[in-house]
Design an enzyme around this catalytic site. Structure first.
Site, PDB file in Angstrom:
ATOM      1  N   GLY A 121       0.826  -1.221   0.000  1.00  0.00           N
ATOM      2  CA  GLY A 121       0.000   0.000   0.000  1.00  0.00           C
ATOM      3  C   GLY A 121       0.848   1.253   0.000  1.00  0.00           C
ATOM      4  N   ARG A 124       3.936   5.819   2.037  1.00  0.00           N
ATOM      5  CA  ARG A 124       4.456   7.192   2.128  1.00  0.00           C
ATOM      6  C   ARG A 124       4.030   8.026   0.930  1.00  0.00           C
ATOM      7  NH1 ARG A 124      10.799   7.067   0.642  1.00  0.00           N
ATOM      8  NH2 ARG A 124      10.786   5.278  -0.745  1.00  0.00           N
ATOM      9  N   LYS A 139       4.683  12.328  -2.348  1.00  0.00           N
ATOM     10  CA  LYS A 139       5.513  11.213  -1.872  1.00  0.00           C
ATOM     11  C   LYS A 139       6.398  11.725  -0.738  1.00  0.00           C
ATOM     12  CE  LYS A 139       8.598   7.553  -3.470  1.00  0.00           C
ATOM     13  NZ  LYS A 139       9.102   6.858  -4.652  1.00  0.00           N
ATOM     14  N   ASP A 151       8.380   5.675   8.592  1.00  0.00           N
ATOM     15  CA  ASP A 151       8.077   7.077   8.907  1.00  0.00           C
ATOM     16  C   ASP A 151       7.268   7.816   7.832  1.00  0.00           C
ATOM     17  OD1 ASP A 151       9.963   7.359   6.923  1.00  0.00           O
ATOM     18  OD2 ASP A 151      11.535   8.142   8.236  1.00  0.00           O
ATOM     19  N   ARG A 202       3.862  13.980  -7.351  1.00  0.00           N
ATOM     20  CA  ARG A 202       3.802  13.255  -8.619  1.00  0.00           C
ATOM     21  C   ARG A 202       2.406  13.396  -9.210  1.00  0.00           C
ATOM     22  NH1 ARG A 202       6.276   7.357  -7.028  1.00  0.00           N
ATOM     23  NH2 ARG A 202       4.349   7.057  -5.860  1.00  0.00           N
ATOM     24  N   ASP A 283       4.531  -4.287  -7.436  1.00  0.00           N
ATOM     25  CA  ASP A 283       3.932  -3.082  -6.848  1.00  0.00           C
ATOM     26  C   ASP A 283       4.546  -1.819  -7.446  1.00  0.00           C
ATOM     27  OD1 ASP A 283       6.025  -4.433  -5.171  1.00  0.00           O
ATOM     28  OD2 ASP A 283       6.118  -2.450  -4.261  1.00  0.00           O
ATOM     29  N   ASN A 284       5.579  -1.973  -8.237  1.00  0.00           N
ATOM     30  CA  ASN A 284       6.179  -0.809  -8.904  1.00  0.00           C
ATOM     31  C   ASN A 284       5.898  -0.842 -10.403  1.00  0.00           C
ATOM     32  OD1 ASN A 284       7.233   0.106  -6.508  1.00  0.00           O
ATOM     33  ND2 ASN A 284       9.231  -0.848  -6.794  1.00  0.00           N
TER      34      ASN A 284
HETATM   35  P1  AMP Z   1       9.376   1.264  -2.554  1.00  0.00           P
HETATM   36  O1  AMP Z   1      10.582   0.437  -2.295  1.00  0.00           O
HETATM   37  O2  AMP Z   1       9.591   2.743  -2.390  1.00  0.00           O
HETATM   38  O3  AMP Z   1       8.689   0.925  -3.834  1.00  0.00           O
HETATM   39  O4  AMP Z   1       8.363   0.903  -1.372  1.00  0.00           O
HETATM   40  C1  AMP Z   1       7.878  -0.396  -1.116  1.00  0.00           C
HETATM   41  C2  AMP Z   1       6.795  -0.320  -0.070  1.00  0.00           C
HETATM   42  O5  AMP Z   1       7.324   0.207   1.145  1.00  0.00           O
HETATM   43  C3  AMP Z   1       5.626   0.587  -0.431  1.00  0.00           C
HETATM   44  O6  AMP Z   1       4.467   0.018   0.111  1.00  0.00           O
HETATM   45  C4  AMP Z   1       5.969   1.879   0.267  1.00  0.00           C
HETATM   46  O7  AMP Z   1       4.834   2.644   0.553  1.00  0.00           O
HETATM   47  C5  AMP Z   1       6.648   1.387   1.531  1.00  0.00           C
HETATM   48  N1  AMP Z   1       7.632   2.350   2.052  1.00  0.00           N
HETATM   49  C6  AMP Z   1       8.882   2.584   1.587  1.00  0.00           C
HETATM   50  N2  AMP Z   1       9.499   3.525   2.322  1.00  0.00           N
HETATM   51  C7  AMP Z   1       8.627   3.910   3.279  1.00  0.00           C
HETATM   52  C8  AMP Z   1       8.656   4.850   4.356  1.00  0.00           C
HETATM   53  N3  AMP Z   1       9.729   5.595   4.595  1.00  0.00           N
HETATM   54  N4  AMP Z   1       7.550   4.957   5.111  1.00  0.00           N
HETATM   55  C9  AMP Z   1       6.454   4.214   4.881  1.00  0.00           C
HETATM   56  N5  AMP Z   1       6.359   3.312   3.906  1.00  0.00           N
HETATM   57  C10 AMP Z   1       7.424   3.147   3.108  1.00  0.00           C
HETATM   58 MG    MG Z   2       7.123   1.294  -4.710  1.00  0.00          MG
END
Ligand code: AMP
Ligand code: MG
Length: 539
Positions: A121, A124, A139, A151, A202, A283-284
């Protein structure tokens, strides 16, 4: 192929979310924009909600350091208004939301490095609503119900990279989410060391990912999958033509073919500019075929077919030459999720699934191959070859990558240098010098160069030499976002609070097919201080 049944793991309940609106609000009218709930429709609530309302958490000493004029234009906004209005600063820094619609975070799952994670989900990322037909998403605006104890913040360095690369990709003509603004702050976030937090706003027609479908598939909620599809068709009716009279199975077939085609072409687009995403988890991956979630990405410099840009990807799952097959692997995950939404009596059984699966795999391969060849024919200037020379074009493309790797040629410089060639001359001619200079051992590349020169004989090409060169300039960028350039921009901002390099980089990368002599150094390979730079998932 059989369909694996994924058991829903025991998940703790989501943290209590904030539905009251404690944040100051700003009327959309006041800013002269049209705002609607977009993804956050009321019927997406209830049990198994698609989204949660939640407020952003503002940044301290928020400062709007950059606004992309091109992204403003894309969202039908005045860049001056965004740059100067205190209300826009409050919206873009998480200090206010729109009066008419709640800000919200959405639920998705995903396969991360091959393993299914049932609940991810927007941890952030927080949507402000749909503004002039585009979802606006902050973001790094603080934690949401999906933050999983993290965080909810994004550090400045990763925000600068996402901001610049989104706009660079758009200017290269590659489908992508856009970046409207970058806000910096004195709010500290703790990674290995304390770092300043930032927010990128974004924009996209939709931020729906493959993982949204996986989430509702493993929760056995075909109604939600249906709803996702309807919402997508509202924002992008071109995704699927005439969906009205289709049976559920036909609709899934049409959707998976559409997303597969877009994904295959996106993978070819990435290859054509040497882009490596770095974290191609489901998810990306965007349903609309947009590049999304810029993290430890990189652009190819000295060519290496299996280059890995993400320091955390020890196995090379997302290496440059794996990207097309990972795109397909992700499409297969999406197909499984979509198929689960068809009423069981209507599926036609495992044989029908296998048939659709095989068709999708075959069409993905065809779509990728066609887009890939079209790109490289154009990059090399072989698209106008007379028919009896076309096998030569194919041979040149087939042997190109081995040659580039052996020559450790800088990917961007090599192709850009084709725009200097006088077609009809031999590789010893002065017009070939810029190209030859990109090669480590030109003598060992003689065979390939000779074959290329022969293909470019004027009798083979339809265009005049000037037209031919102009087309190469328009196809092969002079500038991509090299890691070391991003790093130099970040250091200026972090160490000297100097935003001038950021503004210059945005201007140059927003117009990457021109030479920009004042910034010629950004076309070069990394200087000594930047040779050992590495980027990882930590952001
Ligand atoms: P990402 O690696 O940025 O694609 O993130 C993978 C998952 O981790 C997604 O669900 C993001 O929302 C969550 N996520 C990554 N960094 C954070 C953060 N600092 N705080 C909360 N959720 C995070
Ligand atoms: Mg992501």
């Amino acid at each position: 192929m059989t369909i694996p049944v994924q058991a829903l793991q025991d998940l703790p309940p989501l943290a209590r979310h904030q539905t009251s609106r404690s944040q100051p609000t700003i009327a959309a009218n006041h800013l002269g924009v049209r705002v609607s709930p977009g993804f956050a429709k009321a019927d997406g609530l209830g049990d198994e909600p698609m989204w949660f309302a939640c407020d952003p958490q503002p940044l301290r000493d928020a400062k709007l350091v950059s606004v992309s004029a091109a992204a403003c234009q894309d969202a039908d906004l005045s860049v001056d208004a965004v740059q100067t209005s205190p209300d826009w600063l409050r919206l873009l820094s998480g200090a206010a939301t729109f009066e008419e619609v709640p800000s919200y975070a959405t639920a998705y799952a995903g396969h991360q490095f091959g393993f299914f994670v049932p609940r991810l989900g927007d941890g952030r990322a927080l949507c402000l609503g749909q503004v002039n037909g585009r979802e606006f998403q902050l973001k790094g605006a603080g934690s949401t119900p999906y933050a999983r104890h993290a965080d909810g913040r994004a550090v400045l360095r990763s925000s600068v990279r996402e901001f610049l690369c989104s706009e660079a990709m758009a200017a290269l003509g590659i489908p992508t989410t856009r970046a409207l603004s970058l806000v910096t702050s004195s709010t500290p976030v703790f990674r290995e060391i304390p770092e300043p937090a930032a927010i990128v706003c974004r924009t996209a027609a939709s931020f729906v990912r493959f993982g949204h479908f996986e989430y509702f598939s493993q929760r056995a909620r075909p109604d939600r999958i249906d709803q996702l599809i309807k919402q997508l068709l509202e924002v992008d009716p071109t995704l699927m033509m005439a969906p009205e009279g289709l049976t559920p199975k036909e609709r899934i077939g049409a959707l998976i073919h559409a997303v597969s085609g877009r994904t295959a072409r996106l993978m070819a687009d990435w290859t054509s500019v040497g882009f490596m995403h770095g974290v191609m988890n489901t998810d990306n991956f965007s349903i609309l075929g947009l590049t999304i979630d810029y993290g430890p990405f990189g652009f190819m410099e000295a060519f290496e077919a299996n280059a890995i840009c993400n320091h955390s990807d020890g196995q090379g799952r997302y290496a440059f030459n794996q990207q097309p097959s990972i795109g397909l692997w992700n499409i297969q995950r999406l197909l499984l999720a979509l198929w689960s939404s068809i009423p069981e009596d209507d599926t036609g059984g495992p044989a029908a699934f296998d048939r659709l699966h095989d068709e999708v795999v075959a069409s993905y391969r065809r779509d990728f191959d066609k887009a890939f060849r079209d790109h490289f024919r154009q990059k090399l200037g072989l698209e106008t070859l007379v028919p009896d020379q076309r096998p030569l074009a194919e041979q040149l493309i087939d042997t190109l990558f081995e040659c580039l790797e052996q020559q450790q040629a800088d990917f961007t410089q090599f192709f850009r240098a084709t725009s200097k060639i006088d077609p009809g001359t031999s590789p010893g001619h002065v017009s070939w010098e810029p190209l030859v200079q990109t090669l480590a051992l030109p003598d060992r590349a003689q065979a390939w160069l000779g074959m290329y020169a022969a293909a470019l004989s004027p009798s083979n090409l339809g265009d005049s030499a000037d037209q031919w060169r102009a087309a190469r300039r328009a196809k092969n960028p002079a500038f991509v976002l090299r890691n070391w350039v991003a790093e130099a921009v970040i250091r200026s901002l972090e160490d000297e609070a100097d935003a001038a390099p950021l503004a210059a980089a945005l201007a140059v990368l927003g117009d990457p097919f021109e030479d920009h002599p004042a910034h010629a150094q950004w076309r070069e390979t990394p200087p000594g201080w930047a040779k050992e730079l590495s980027v990882s998932c930590s952001s």
